[in-house]
Design a protein around this motif. Sequence first.
Motif, mmCIF file in Angstrom:
data_model
loop_
_atom_site.group_PDB
_atom_site.id
_atom_site.type_symbol
_atom_site.label_atom_id
_atom_site.label_comp_id
_atom_site.label_asym_id
_atom_site.label_seq_id
_atom_site.Cartn_x
_atom_site.Cartn_y
_atom_site.Cartn_z
ATOM 1 N N ASN A 43 0.817 -1.213 0.000
ATOM 2 C CA ASN A 43 0.000 0.000 0.000
ATOM 3 C C ASN A 43 0.854 1.268 0.000
ATOM 4 O O ASN A 43 0.440 2.291 -0.543
ATOM 5 N N ILE A 44 2.043 1.207 0.606
ATOM 6 C CA ILE A 44 2.974 2.326 0.495
ATOM 7 C C ILE A 44 3.402 2.501 -0.961
ATOM 8 O O ILE A 44 3.493 3.625 -1.473
ATOM 9 N N TYR A 45 3.642 1.374 -1.629
ATOM 10 C CA TYR A 45 3.993 1.399 -3.063
ATOM 11 C C TYR A 45 2.884 2.071 -3.869
ATOM 12 O O TYR A 45 3.134 2.922 -4.739
ATOM 13 N N ALA A 46 1.624 1.725 -3.550
ATOM 14 C CA ALA A 46 0.492 2.311 -4.271
ATOM 15 C C ALA A 46 0.337 3.793 -3.951
ATOM 16 O O ALA A 46 -0.032 4.591 -4.818
ATOM 17 N N ALA A 47 0.626 4.183 -2.702
ATOM 18 C CA ALA A 47 0.404 5.567 -2.262
ATOM 19 C C ALA A 47 1.361 6.545 -2.926
ATOM 20 O O ALA A 47 1.006 7.698 -3.197
ATOM 21 N N VAL A 48 2.605 6.107 -3.184
ATOM 22 C CA VAL A 48 3.607 7.028 -3.745
ATOM 23 C C VAL A 48 4.151 6.515 -5.077
ATOM 24 O O VAL A 48 5.247 6.873 -5.489
ATOM 25 N N TYR A 49 3.367 5.709 -5.757
ATOM 26 C CA TYR A 49 3.797 5.093 -7.016
ATOM 27 C C TYR A 49 4.178 6.156 -8.051
ATOM 28 O O TYR A 49 3.504 7.169 -8.220
ATOM 29 N N SER A 50 5.265 5.899 -8.766
ATOM 30 C CA SER A 50 5.731 6.798 -9.822
ATOM 31 C C SER A 50 6.022 5.980 -11.068
ATOM 32 O O SER A 50 6.648 4.921 -11.006
#
Length: 475
Positions: A29-36
């Motif tokens: 979910n951290i990956y999804a929150a700050v995905y680039s």
Amino acid sequence: MQRNVNVWARVDWFTIILYLVMVLMGWVNIYAAVYSEEHRSIFDWNMRYGKQMLWIGAAIVLALISLSIDTRAFSFFAYFIYALSLISLMLVLVLGKEVNGARAWFEIGQLRLQPTEFAKVATCLAVAKYLSSYNARSDKLKTWIIAGIIIVIPAVLIALQPDIGSVVVFAAFSLTFYREGFPGIILLFGFLLLFLSLIALVASPFTVLIVILIIALIAFFIVRQRIPELLVAIVGLAISYFLSRMIAVRILHFPDNPYYYLLFATGMMGVIALVSIVRKKMRYVFWVVFLTFMAIGFTYSIDYFFDNFLQPHQQQRINILLGKESDPKGAEYNVAQSKIAIGSGGFFGKGFLQGTQTKFNFVPEQSTDFIFCTVGEEWGFVGSFIVLGLFVILLLRILHLSELQRSAFSRIYGYGVATIMFMHVAINVGMTIGLLPVIGIPLPFFSYGGSSLWAFTLLLFIFLRLDASRLEVLR
């Protein structure tokens, strides 16, 4: 007396699996929150999700170390660890880096450590150590005063940073105290003070005083159980109020302020009650009168604390929550966008990496304090239910294991772990859905950051180590 057992065979693997699943879900979910799009790899160390992988690796090392330590060391060094924690809280006030208005971080290169998170572990150990000692007796007031001091000292140091959110978490220890014999009436009194605090912030002083008097009259009736005496108290209070108001306004031409005349009438009835208490030796009535005036003084102090100790942004957030202010483009923006994100997720969510509120960065601090809105938007009601369900299962598991402990130290520590985690989950989720003010509390195992993850890992795995060796303690 102790006997040796195989720790790795007796460790609670169910809880460890829960921990690993939640940490993995948090990382995703951290990956999804700050995905680039420019940094698609979840292992990219230049992004927060790449750094979180490092924090997870370090957390697993801390977990293994915790499981390898002799259980007697936790009790033996509890006060020493607590003292080191207090020193770190004092040093951070002088040497710490200020972030978002709080001097709460040690900065070592690109690494930031927040001693407040580790202070929760140290305080939990110290409380367990003291309450499990031979000198601590649940029927002695001295025991609870000392236990309270152990909690208050780090809480005060944290308040000086200031980090009011973490101070609130320390109130969780009152639930641990209750399990160990803390008088329920005092805990009830604490909830009444919380209720009065909310009333004092929302209502007028006159309304607050009426609420206090109603509670006092109910308590008086419970103590005496005599309807005639209750009627005399009500009539006497009413007569004192109307007479004092009439004389002051119509004869002395004082300003017509109902609050002051009701306060005067309360004082008059208090004096009369004290005379009756002395004559009839009504001890419990004395406590009703005493606590009534303490409550009145307490409500006076709420406004002073609100105006002088809380930061302007914290005051504004509380006023918005209570409906006294509205600032949708300012202080209310975070919560408003979080609620939109969670609500837009629907039942099944928009799908992984498909959250529009998340993708276009509408929610500030989404990888830390507001990580739960990523769950709500991309995984919907089902995903939110699963995450909260995992926390409920974990908390119930910790409480169950705590009751199985043969050592008082292990049991008390287990309850401390459960109450701290419960407070974090309740506050974090509550603030993301607009039920509580935003006070910067991370969601355990989900929010980005090394300090929070490491502290909760230590908190949990120290308990798992204690539980794995519970059979070493012979009855």
